[in-house]
Every structure is written in structure tokens, then in C-alpha cells.
Write a protein that holds these residues in place. Structure first.
Motif, PDB file in Angstrom:
ATOM      1  N   ALA A 297      -8.060   0.272  -5.823  1.00 28.10           N
ATOM      2  CA  ALA A 297      -6.476   0.022  -6.069  1.00 28.10           C
ATOM      3  C   ALA A 297      -6.046   0.307  -5.002  1.00 28.10           C
ATOM      4  O   ALA A 297      -6.528   1.146  -3.889  1.00 28.10           O
ATOM      5  CB  ALA A 297      -6.172   1.014  -6.964  1.00 28.10           C
ATOM      6  N   CYS A 298      -4.854  -0.345  -4.734  1.00 23.36           N
ATOM      7  CA  CYS A 298      -3.828   0.163  -3.459  1.00 23.36           C
ATOM      8  C   CYS A 298      -3.261   1.267  -3.715  1.00 23.36           C
ATOM      9  O   CYS A 298      -3.499   2.056  -4.838  1.00 23.36           O
ATOM     10  CB  CYS A 298      -2.995  -1.096  -3.486  1.00 23.36           C
ATOM     11  N   ALA A 299      -2.465   1.693  -2.857  1.00 22.38           N
ATOM     12  CA  ALA A 299      -1.718   3.094  -3.029  1.00 22.38           C
ATOM     13  C   ALA A 299      -0.819   3.177  -4.165  1.00 22.38           C
ATOM     14  O   ALA A 299      -0.738   3.966  -4.904  1.00 22.38           O
ATOM     15  CB  ALA A 299      -0.922   3.412  -1.674  1.00 22.38           C
ATOM     16  N   GLY A 303       3.176   6.386  -3.528  1.00 20.84           N
ATOM     17  CA  GLY A 303       2.976   6.248  -2.010  1.00 20.84           C
ATOM     18  C   GLY A 303       3.559   5.229  -1.349  1.00 20.84           C
ATOM     19  O   GLY A 303       4.261   5.047  -0.306  1.00 20.84           O
ATOM     20  N   CYS A 304       3.754   3.872  -2.090  1.00 16.20           N
ATOM     21  CA  CYS A 304       4.084   2.793  -1.586  1.00 16.20           C
ATOM     22  C   CYS A 304       5.672   2.270  -2.119  1.00 16.20           C
ATOM     23  O   CYS A 304       5.801   2.174  -3.347  1.00 16.20           O
ATOM     24  CB  CYS A 304       3.030   1.413  -1.671  1.00 16.20           C
ATOM     25  N   ALA A 305       6.677   2.295  -1.186  1.00 19.71           N
ATOM     26  CA  ALA A 305       7.815   1.833  -1.729  1.00 19.71           C
ATOM     27  C   ALA A 305       8.101   0.512  -2.370  1.00 19.71           C
ATOM     28  O   ALA A 305       8.907   0.380  -3.424  1.00 19.71           O
ATOM     29  CB  ALA A 305       8.941   1.898  -0.619  1.00 19.71           C
ATOM     30  N   LYS A 306       6.943  -0.490  -2.074  1.00 17.86           N
ATOM     31  CA  LYS A 306       7.181  -1.811  -2.782  1.00 17.86           C
ATOM     32  C   LYS A 306       6.402  -1.500  -4.233  1.00 17.86           C
ATOM     33  O   LYS A 306       6.372  -2.663  -4.949  1.00 17.86           O
ATOM     34  CB  LYS A 306       6.337  -2.734  -1.931  1.00 17.86           C
ATOM     35  N   ALA A 307       5.766  -0.645  -4.661  1.00 18.82           N
ATOM     36  CA  ALA A 307       4.929  -0.773  -5.860  1.00 18.82           C
ATOM     37  C   ALA A 307       5.792  -0.709  -7.048  1.00 18.82           C
ATOM     38  O   ALA A 307       6.760  -0.122  -7.004  1.00 18.82           O
ATOM     39  CB  ALA A 307       3.941   0.616  -5.742  1.00 18.82           C
ATOM     40  N   LEU A 308       5.067  -1.496  -7.971  1.00 21.13           N
ATOM     41  CA  LEU A 308       6.108  -1.504  -9.178  1.00 21.13           C
ATOM     42  C   LEU A 308       5.565  -0.787 -10.211  1.00 21.13           C
ATOM     43  O   LEU A 308       5.950  -0.761 -11.561  1.00 21.13           O
ATOM     44  CB  LEU A 308       6.093  -2.983  -9.710  1.00 21.13           C
ATOM     45  N   SER A 332      -3.554  -3.943  -7.929  1.00 19.41           N
ATOM     46  CA  SER A 332      -2.250  -3.994  -6.969  1.00 19.41           C
ATOM     47  C   SER A 332      -1.099  -3.279  -7.517  1.00 19.41           C
ATOM     48  O   SER A 332      -0.650  -4.046  -8.651  1.00 19.41           O
ATOM     49  CB  SER A 332      -2.227  -5.186  -6.178  1.00 19.41           C
ATOM     50  N   GLY A 333      -0.356  -2.815  -6.760  1.00 19.26           N
ATOM     51  CA  GLY A 333       1.185  -2.563  -7.307  1.00 19.26           C
ATOM     52  C   GLY A 333       2.093  -3.701  -7.073  1.00 19.26           C
ATOM     53  O   GLY A 333       3.300  -3.508  -7.445  1.00 19.26           O
ATOM     54  N   CYS A 334       1.724  -4.533  -6.333  1.00 18.14           N
ATOM     55  CA  CYS A 334       2.664  -5.789  -6.067  1.00 18.14           C
ATOM     56  C   CYS A 334       1.762  -6.797  -5.492  1.00 18.14           C
ATOM     57  O   CYS A 334       0.510  -6.897  -5.340  1.00 18.14           O
ATOM     58  CB  CYS A 334       3.614  -5.683  -5.245  1.00 18.14           C
ATOM     59  N   GLU A 335       2.515  -7.939  -5.573  1.00 15.35           N
ATOM     60  CA  GLU A 335       1.634  -9.265  -5.004  1.00 15.35           C
ATOM     61  C   GLU A 335       0.977  -9.126  -3.900  1.00 15.35           C
ATOM     62  O   GLU A 335       0.104 -10.250  -3.486  1.00 15.35           O
ATOM     63  CB  GLU A 335       2.727 -10.401  -5.182  1.00 15.35           C
ATOM     64  N   ARG A 336       1.315  -8.318  -3.045  1.00 14.65           N
ATOM     65  CA  ARG A 336       0.600  -8.241  -1.418  1.00 14.65           C
ATOM     66  C   ARG A 336      -0.913  -8.105  -1.729  1.00 14.65           C
ATOM     67  O   ARG A 336      -1.709  -8.418  -0.829  1.00 14.65           O
ATOM     68  CB  ARG A 336       1.334  -7.301  -0.590  1.00 14.65           C
ATOM     69  N   ARG A 337      -1.304  -7.374  -2.722  1.00 20.33           N
ATOM     70  CA  ARG A 337      -2.679  -6.893  -2.971  1.00 20.33           C
ATOM     71  C   ARG A 337      -3.419  -6.418  -1.730  1.00 20.33           C
ATOM     72  O   ARG A 337      -4.448  -6.781  -1.371  1.00 20.33           O
ATOM     73  CB  ARG A 337      -3.392  -8.421  -3.336  1.00 20.33           C
ATOM     74  N   CYS A 338      -2.522  -5.250  -1.106  1.00 22.11           N
ATOM     75  CA  CYS A 338      -3.346  -4.616  -0.099  1.00 22.11           C
ATOM     76  C   CYS A 338      -4.760  -4.245  -0.566  1.00 22.11           C
ATOM     77  O   CYS A 338      -4.821  -3.756  -1.610  1.00 22.11           O
ATOM     78  CB  CYS A 338      -2.636  -3.427   0.240  1.00 22.11           C
ATOM     79  N   GLY A 339      -5.764  -4.291   0.475  1.00 21.51           N
ATOM     80  CA  GLY A 339      -7.072  -3.895   0.300  1.00 21.51           C
ATOM     81  C   GLY A 339      -7.928  -4.485  -0.635  1.00 21.51           C
ATOM     82  O   GLY A 339      -8.994  -4.065  -1.067  1.00 21.51           O
TER      83      GLY A 339
HETATM   84  S1  SF4 Z   1      -0.220  -4.148  -2.787  1.00 26.06           S
HETATM   85 FE1  SF4 Z   1       2.032  -3.759  -2.551  1.00 26.06          FE
HETATM   86  S2  SF4 Z   1       2.381  -1.913  -3.906  1.00 26.06           S
HETATM   87 FE2  SF4 Z   1       0.309  -1.860  -3.141  1.00 26.06          FE
HETATM   88  S3  SF4 Z   1       0.156  -0.798  -1.227  1.00 26.06           S
HETATM   89 FE3  SF4 Z   1       0.546  -3.134  -1.029  1.00 26.06          FE
HETATM   90  S4  SF4 Z   1       2.546  -3.509  -0.639  1.00 26.06           S
HETATM   91 FE4  SF4 Z   1       2.258  -1.357  -1.690  1.00 26.06          FE
END
Ligand code: SF4
Length: 362
Positions: A297-299, A303-308, A332-339
């Protein structure tokens, strides 16, 4: 503007300012940490961060929630522990290696001494401090566990004499004695042909230009066989999944006490000697049947201001009943799908009114 000024990949001194404070990423070439180094990281997370150690998809370690003085104090501690050999190169020591190298019969060649030589050569070359923080070296011991990491410069063992050096879709057979120098030369050649690109694949005809600069000609077919390393015993090693890649203080303290060396994998797990016991008692996973094996999972929030969404809490609630068909799962908390893994995973993405699972609203 110099590339190093626009490179937003976090390091120890150039931290990322997240919603919960500074986020420092500590590079761990080959994923190898001595018990003493892991203890330094554990204590630093308790003293300076939120107490947790995050394992990344490149086998590195992150500490979150640093205050303004945190990076300086952290870098001092890491320097003493041997985890920061060159401040100039701290963000470019991105070297992945097969975590089970030399530990089971699937390992055709122990690549870890090559990692050491490559890292030393990297830090000794002032020009290579200009590499982008995303530039990745990978050394596969032949089993194919790093086949999908999309490294810029990769080698894969054939046997104890030879390996295949790969730049994207171009492959050259090389002797092990030449590997560290060739990987470094490929990185130098990238800097010579790139403009503001971050990866070799982004440079037009970059692979061919670099090979030509090295005096090499692609002459080898790629071995595309990919293998997945699951939790459990492999030869003399035990692979231990860390749920959501987030080590608690208690878990880190237990790991410090059970092994002289721990290897961090790119799959949010660690490698310790086979026969170690007591890990399940602190919430670590030592069998492939666990619902947590292969889940990342991403942050997410907070932790992340973009997260939904608070994806870690939602994953923890949902995983016991989650349908996954044997695939990895990434939240992922948003469409960027970090990690996210390279491909072939269940894609769980937060949207404004819930989640999409492989594109389907749930
Ligand atoms: S995927 Fe979105 S919510 Fe998750 S860490 Fe990256 S920018 Fe933040």
C-alpha cells in the motif's frame, strides 16, 4: 538548472515534505543491513520520526514525520553507522540485488560482492552524483526475481563466470570481472547522452547509443523467466513478510535480536536465517499462505496530502476477505499509485466515493 536541483526523489538530507512531516529515504544497496545498522534506524525512527520503518519497492528504508531538525540529526547518525558513505551520492545509490543471493540452490551466482564493488565505484565517481534519483541498477542472481523491476542497467547471472548485461531490450554477454566497471560506464554514458531525461528508456535510441559508447554490441537473447519469492524457508534463509511494509518498533527490535544481518527485499519483506522463531508473535509473516504475503500500500492518509483514503487501515480491515487470484495486491490512495508493482497485480485505488478494484467500482 542542474538536474540535482530539480530531482524530487527524497533522500536523507533532501527530504520530501509530506502531510505528516519530513520523509527521509535511506538507500540500502543490495538491501543489506547489519543488526547494528537496523538498530540505528529503529532508534532514529523512535527519536526523530513516527517510530515506524517503511520498506520500499526498491529495498530501501524510509522514516516519516521528521521535524525541521530531523534530517541533520538523522544524517549524523547514519554517517556513523556506515549508511551514508557519500552525501553527494546518497540519492543515487539505487542498487537492487536478489535478496536470496548465495542462500539457496536457485542462486546461480552470489551477486552481493558485485553490489559492494558497484556501490564503492559509484561513490568514488564524483560525476555520477549527477545521476537522477530514479536511475536504477539491478543484479539478479539468475533466478529471475528482479526480471520485472525495470532497471536502467541490469545484469542477470548465467553461471559463476558470465552474466547478461541488459539495457532495456538490448542484451550483451559479459564476464563477472567486468560487471561493476561496465555498469558504472553505462551510467556515465547515460549522463553523456541524456538531456533532462530521468531514465535510459526515456532517451531516444538511448540503449543503442550507450552500448556503442561502451564498445559493445547487443548479441544475446534475454531470459525473460520471472520468479516470485514468497514468505517462508528458502535454503538457509527465511523470507519474512512485513504487513504493508511498515515495521513497528517491536518488530524491528525483534529482527535486530535474531540475525547478524537482515536483507530488505523489494517486496516489503526481509530475509533472516532459517530457523529463527518468534516472529509471528509480533505480527510478522513467515508462511506464503498468509493474506499479507504480496500485499502493498502507499502511504495514504494521513501521511500524504493527495490521499483520498486511509488505505492502510482499509486494507487491514478488508484483506482477510479479499479476492486476489494469487496475484500481488497494491492499495493506492490516489491515481498516482506510488510504490505499485511493475505489473500483474490487483489494482485497488481510492476514488472520491470508495475504491476501484482493477477499474471496477466497489
Ligand atoms: S498514491 Fe497518491 S495517496 Fe498514495 S502516496 Fe502516492 S500521491 Fe499519496
Amino acid at each position: 538548472m542542474a538536474r540535482t536541483e530539480t530531482d524530487r526523489c527524497p533522500g536523507v538530507l533532501a527530504v520530501h515534505q509530506a502531510a505528516d512531516g519530513g520523509l527521509a529515504r535511506v538507500r540500502v544497496p543490495g538491501g543489506r543491513l547489519t543488526a547494528q545498522q537496523l538498530e540505528v534506524l529503529r532508534v532514529a525512527a523512535a527519536d526523530l520520526g513516527d517510530g515506524r520503518l517503511e520498506l520500499t519497492s526498491r529495498g530501501n528504508v524510509q522514516i516519516r514525520a521528521l521535524d525541521a531538525d530531523g534530517p541533520r540529526e538523522l544524517s549524523d547518525r547514519l554517517f556513523v553507522a556506515g549508511l551514508l558513505p557519500s552525501i553527494a551520492h546518497e540519492r543515487v545509490r539505487n542498487i537492487l540485488a536478489s535478496p536470496l543471493s548465495g542462500l539457496d540452490e536457485e542462486s546461480r551466482y552470489d551477486v552481493l560482492p558485485v553490489v559492494t564493488a558497484l556501490d564503492r565505484g559509484l561513490c568514488a565517481n564524483p560525476g555520477l552524483a549527477e545521476l537522477p534519483g530514479r536511475f536504477l541498477f539491478a543484479l539478479d542472481d539468475g533466478r529471475g526475481d528482479l526480471a520485472d523491476v525495470q532497471a536502467d542497467v541490469a545484469v542477470r547471472a548465467l553461471d559463476d563466470r558470465a552474466a547478461v548485461l541488459s539495457l532495456g531490450s538490448r542484451h550483451v554477454r559479459v564476464g563477472w570481472a567486468d560487471v561493476p566497471d561496465l555498469m558504472l560506464a553505462a551510467a556515465e554514458a547515460f549522463l553523456a547522452v541524456c538531456d533532462q531525461e530521468w531514465r535510459i528508456a526515456e532517451v531516444e535510441d538511448g540503449e543503442q547509443q550507450i552500448l556503442k559508447g561502451l564498445g559493445l554490441q547487443a548479441d544475446e537473447m534475454a531470459d525473460s523467466r520471472a520468479t516470485k519469492v514468497t514468505a517462508g524457508v528458502h535454503g538457509s534463509a527465511l523470507v519474512v513478510t512485513v504487513p504493508l511494509g511498515s515495521l513497528t518498533q517491536e518488530q524491528a527490535a525483534v529482527l535486530v535480536g535474531v540475525a547478524d544481518e537482515v536483507r530488505v527485499t523489494p517486496w516489503r519483506s526481509v530475509v533472516v536465517p532459517a530457523g529463527v522463531t518468534g516472529l509471528e508473535d509480533v505480527g510478522l509473516v513467515t508462511t506464503p499462505e498468509s493474506v499479507w504475503d504480496g500485499v502493498t500500500a502507499c502511504a495514504g492518509r494521513p501521511g500524504c496530502a493527495k490521499a483520498l483514503a486511509d488505505v492502510r487501515a482499509d486494507a487491514t480491515r478488508s484483506m482477510p476477505t479479499f479476492a486476489r487470484d494469487g496475484r500481488r495486491v497494491h492499495w493506492s490512495g490516489c491515481e498516482r499509485r506510488c510504490g505499485k508493482p511493475a505489473d500483474g497485480f490487483v489494482d485497488v485505488v481510492a476514488v472520491s466515493n470508495g475504491y476501484l478494484v482493477d477499474g471496477v467500482r466497489v
